[in-house]
Design a protein around this motif. Structure first.
Motif, PDB file in Angstrom:
ATOM      1  N   ILE A  36       0.658  -1.355  -0.204  1.00 24.91           N
ATOM      2  CA  ILE A  36      -0.185   0.173   0.005  1.00 24.91           C
ATOM      3  C   ILE A  36       0.699   1.251  -0.142  1.00 24.91           C
ATOM      4  CG2 ILE A  36      -1.914  -1.256   0.769  1.00 24.91           C
ATOM      5  CD1 ILE A  36      -1.014   0.686   4.029  1.00 24.91           C
ATOM      6  N   MET A  37       0.442   2.546  -0.501  1.00 19.91           N
ATOM      7  CA  MET A  37       0.881   3.478  -0.512  1.00 19.91           C
ATOM      8  C   MET A  37       0.156   4.773   0.553  1.00 19.91           C
ATOM      9  SD  MET A  37       2.811   3.208  -3.843  1.00 19.91           S
ATOM     10  CE  MET A  37       3.735   4.946  -4.224  1.00 19.91           C
ATOM     11  N   ILE A  38       0.355   4.910   0.918  1.00 17.89           N
ATOM     12  CA  ILE A  38      -0.537   6.348   1.770  1.00 17.89           C
ATOM     13  C   ILE A  38      -0.298   7.988   1.584  1.00 17.89           C
ATOM     14  CG2 ILE A  38      -1.925   7.388   3.308  1.00 17.89           C
ATOM     15  CD1 ILE A  38      -1.965   3.839   3.854  1.00 17.89           C
ATOM     16  N   GLY A  39      -1.072   8.876   0.281  1.00 24.89           N
ATOM     17  CA  GLY A  39      -0.246  10.232   0.903  1.00 24.89           C
ATOM     18  C   GLY A  39      -0.733  11.224   1.162  1.00 24.89           C
ATOM     19  N   ASN A  40      -0.642  11.960   1.994  1.00 25.10           N
ATOM     20  CA  ASN A  40      -1.540  13.072   2.790  1.00 25.10           C
ATOM     21  C   ASN A  40      -3.029  12.495   3.748  1.00 25.10           C
ATOM     22  OD1 ASN A  40      -1.538  15.488   3.592  1.00 25.10           O
ATOM     23  ND2 ASN A  40      -2.413  16.650   1.764  1.00 25.10           N
ATOM     24  N   GLY A  41      -2.177  11.083   4.857  1.00 24.53           N
ATOM     25  CA  GLY A  41      -3.408  10.543   4.528  1.00 24.53           C
ATOM     26  C   GLY A  41      -3.696  11.155   5.746  1.00 24.53           C
ATOM     27  N   ILE A  42      -5.322  10.406   6.520  1.00 23.70           N
ATOM     28  CA  ILE A  42      -5.167  10.305   8.074  1.00 23.70           C
ATOM     29  C   ILE A  42      -4.552   9.036   8.846  1.00 23.70           C
ATOM     30  CG2 ILE A  42      -6.809  13.025   7.826  1.00 23.70           C
ATOM     31  CD1 ILE A  42      -8.849  11.242   8.235  1.00 23.70           C
ATOM     32  N   MET A  43      -4.533   8.982   9.338  1.00 24.27           N
ATOM     33  CA  MET A  43      -4.947   7.653  10.036  1.00 24.27           C
ATOM     34  C   MET A  43      -4.756   7.442  11.549  1.00 24.27           C
ATOM     35  SD  MET A  43      -0.624   6.533   8.236  1.00 24.27           S
ATOM     36  CE  MET A  43      -0.284   6.830   7.086  1.00 24.27           C
ATOM     37  N   ASN A  44      -5.056   8.681  12.168  1.00 23.16           N
ATOM     38  CA  ASN A  44      -4.847   8.528  14.275  1.00 23.16           C
ATOM     39  C   ASN A  44      -5.926  10.081  14.433  1.00 23.16           C
ATOM     40  OD1 ASN A  44      -4.439   7.259  16.447  1.00 23.16           O
ATOM     41  ND2 ASN A  44      -3.342   9.931  17.053  1.00 23.16           N
ATOM     42  N   ASP A  45      -6.692   9.511  15.242  1.00 24.19           N
ATOM     43  CA  ASP A  45      -7.445  11.257  15.302  1.00 24.19           C
ATOM     44  C   ASP A  45      -6.802  12.089  16.415  1.00 24.19           C
ATOM     45  OD1 ASP A  45      -9.284  10.522  14.183  1.00 24.19           O
ATOM     46  OD2 ASP A  45     -10.855  10.174  15.959  1.00 24.19           O
ATOM     47  N   GLU A  46      -5.560  11.849  17.300  1.00 24.96           N
ATOM     48  CA  GLU A  46      -5.196  12.943  18.376  1.00 24.96           C
ATOM     49  C   GLU A  46      -3.771  13.091  17.928  1.00 24.96           C
ATOM     50  OE1 GLU A  46      -2.896  12.432  22.042  1.00 24.96           O
ATOM     51  OE2 GLU A  46      -3.953  10.495  21.811  1.00 24.96           O
ATOM     52  N   THR A  47      -3.564  12.075  16.665  1.00 21.38           N
ATOM     53  CA  THR A  47      -1.749  13.307  16.060  1.00 21.38           C
ATOM     54  C   THR A  47      -2.034  13.583  15.260  1.00 21.38           C
ATOM     55  OG1 THR A  47      -1.612  11.120  14.833  1.00 21.38           O
ATOM     56  CG2 THR A  47      -0.707  11.432  17.155  1.00 21.38           C
ATOM     57  N   ASP A  48      -3.273  13.381  14.755  1.00 20.45           N
ATOM     58  CA  ASP A  48      -3.744  14.549  12.813  1.00 20.45           C
ATOM     59  C   ASP A  48      -4.365  15.265  13.655  1.00 20.45           C
ATOM     60  OD1 ASP A  48      -2.816  11.768  11.704  1.00 20.45           O
ATOM     61  OD2 ASP A  48      -5.234  11.631  11.469  1.00 20.45           O
ATOM     62  N   GLY A  49      -5.426  15.975  14.523  1.00 19.39           N
ATOM     63  CA  GLY A  49      -5.476  17.175  15.232  1.00 19.39           C
ATOM     64  C   GLY A  49      -4.524  17.703  15.091  1.00 19.39           C
TER      65      GLY A  49
END
Length: 436
Positions: free
Chosen positions: A269-282
């Motif tokens: 898989i490749m993920i670009g500019n993706g959200i992954m975790n509510d706490e750290t994303d915010g």
């Protein structure tokens, strides 16, 4: 960009079992406040998600245990023929020279009973080694935004739409130069994808999206059987930071079942500019805005102090600070904070600043008005006919993003990443690619 292309070629040839690549698009690592696109959709959804959990102390968690993925025999869907999906003569308005690859588009049914069908666009590899190149599934996020509109026509597909909204130009660094790339509009209710059962739309969520995406793949491989043995990758950005690992998790689990009739040749898989975790994303979002002088020191500190917990997001203080932050951010394009904004709007979608359009096309890169060109193009009747789209005369025009009721969403993808990495211990790589 030459460096990017060679690096991607190198990655697709490696013989490891699993690969996660983090891409950073346009140097922007978080989403902003404005515009009716993925950035706006994701921001609104995250606020709603946080506040809906203030009455429920238990977060959603992702699990494949209760997913309903029927066997091939149980589904008994009509998978259709590959030849029927061929875009004969190419897309309307595409360049007339140097287009030596086939394009396909159409619907794949994922629920015969309810009439739920997902729309895809597929560009075969233009490489001399096309018959051995990997197959890539690209997903855009939102949730509720189109992979056809964003991924294919704005980001990495073979063509982009010119300002006239009628003709196309070849994208210099299109990904189908080194891979066979498919773009899926998911879930039902996004773009041209639909359901004959209206109630399906209120059941949208991570679990339904992953289930349907897996069914799509199984049925698509039946329609394109010569791709069954290809190395397969899932890639995406924005909310696909959830879509991609969730679908990967299902594929890995299904491939391990002794009752599985067909195993997808899943490689990574490749993920670009993706959200992954509510706490750290915010936290990352706030830090980005502050570190780029888009919000003040005082506002940044206030948001950290008063909007950190789920219960605090409903407070008047937090909402006031969010409003201040949005005002401070101003009329800036979140995808290119140092560039101009588009002068077009929904009521004036046929005119634009000529200087802006020339800048975008000259560099063959990001154009702030691009989504308007795409919307105009995909709503042309002869374009929809060529794409085999909108066969049921959908009640609404094609739009880049749809407002869907979202039933479920985990708070973090970290458990899935740990699970996937554990399965392929010793074969996990992290590569960061910068795209200017």
């Amino acid at each position: 960009m030459e460096k990017l292309e060679h690096k991607y070629l190198f990655l697709t040839k490696l013989s490891f079992s699993f690969l996660i690549v983090t891409l950073i698009f346009h140097g922007l690592i978080v989403h902003g406040f404005q515009m009716d696109n993925q950035a706006h959709t994701l921001m609104s959804w995250r606020r709603s998600k946080m506040r809906s959990r203030t009455t429920n102390s238990e977060d959603e968690t992702w699990s494949t245990e209760n997913l309903v993925i029927d066997s091939d025999e149980e589904q008994q869907v009509h998978v259709g023929n590959m030849e029927d999906d061929l875009i004969k003569g190419g897309l309307p308005g595409q360049p007339t020279t140097n287009v030596k690859f086939k394009q396909y588009a159409g619907y794949v049914n994922v629920d015969e009973k309810n009439g739920r069908s997902l729309f895809y666009y597929f560009a075969e590899s233009a490489s001399r080694n096309a018959s051995s190149e990997p197959l890539v599934l690209w997903l855009n996020g939102g949730p509720g935004c189109s992979s056809l509109g964003f991924g294919a026509l704005l980001e990495l597909g073979p063509f982009g739409v010119k300002p006239d909204g009628k003709t196309l130009y070849s994208r210099r660094f299109a990904w189908n130069k080194v891979a066979n790339v498919m773009f899926l509009e998911s879930p039902a209710g996004v773009g041209f994808s639909y359901s004959n059962t209206t109630f399906d739309y209120v059941l949208s969520g991570d679990k339904r999206t992953a289930e349907d995406a897996y069914r799509f793949l199984v049925n698509w491989f039946k329609r394109f059987p010569h791709y069954k043995g290809r190395d397969f990758y899932i890639m995406g950005e924005s909310y696909a930071g959830f879509y991609v690992p969730e679908l990967a998790d299902i594929i890995v689990k299904r491939n391990m079942l002794p009752t599985t009739n067909f195993k997808i040749q899943f490689k990574g898989i490749m993920i670009g500019n993706g959200i992954m975790n509510d706490e750290t994303d915010g936290k990352g979002q706030l830090d980005y805005l502050w570190s780029h002088a888009l919000i003040s020191d005082e506002t940044h500190l206030g948001l950290q102090q008063h909007c950190e917990s789920k219960s605090e997001t409903e407070s008047t203080t937090c909402q006031t600070l969010e409003s201040i932050a949005q005002t401070e951010f101003g009329n800036i394009d979140p995808y290119n904070i140092y560039g101009p904004r588009c002068s077009m709007d929904d009521s004036n979608s046929t005119s634009l600043s000529l200087s802006t359009s020339r800048v975008g096309l000259k560099k063959n890169g990001y154009d702030p008005c691009g989504q308007y060109y795409v919307r105009n193009y995909l709503n042309l009747p002869h374009v929809q006919k060529a794409l085999h789209a909108n066969l049921t005369n959908l009640p609404n025009p094609w739009d880049p993003c749809s407002n869907l009721d979202w039933k479920d969403s985990p708070s973090s993808m970290f458990p899935i990443y740990r699970r996937l990495m554990h399965l392929v211990s010793g074969y996990f790589f992290t590569v960061e690619i910068w795209m200017q």
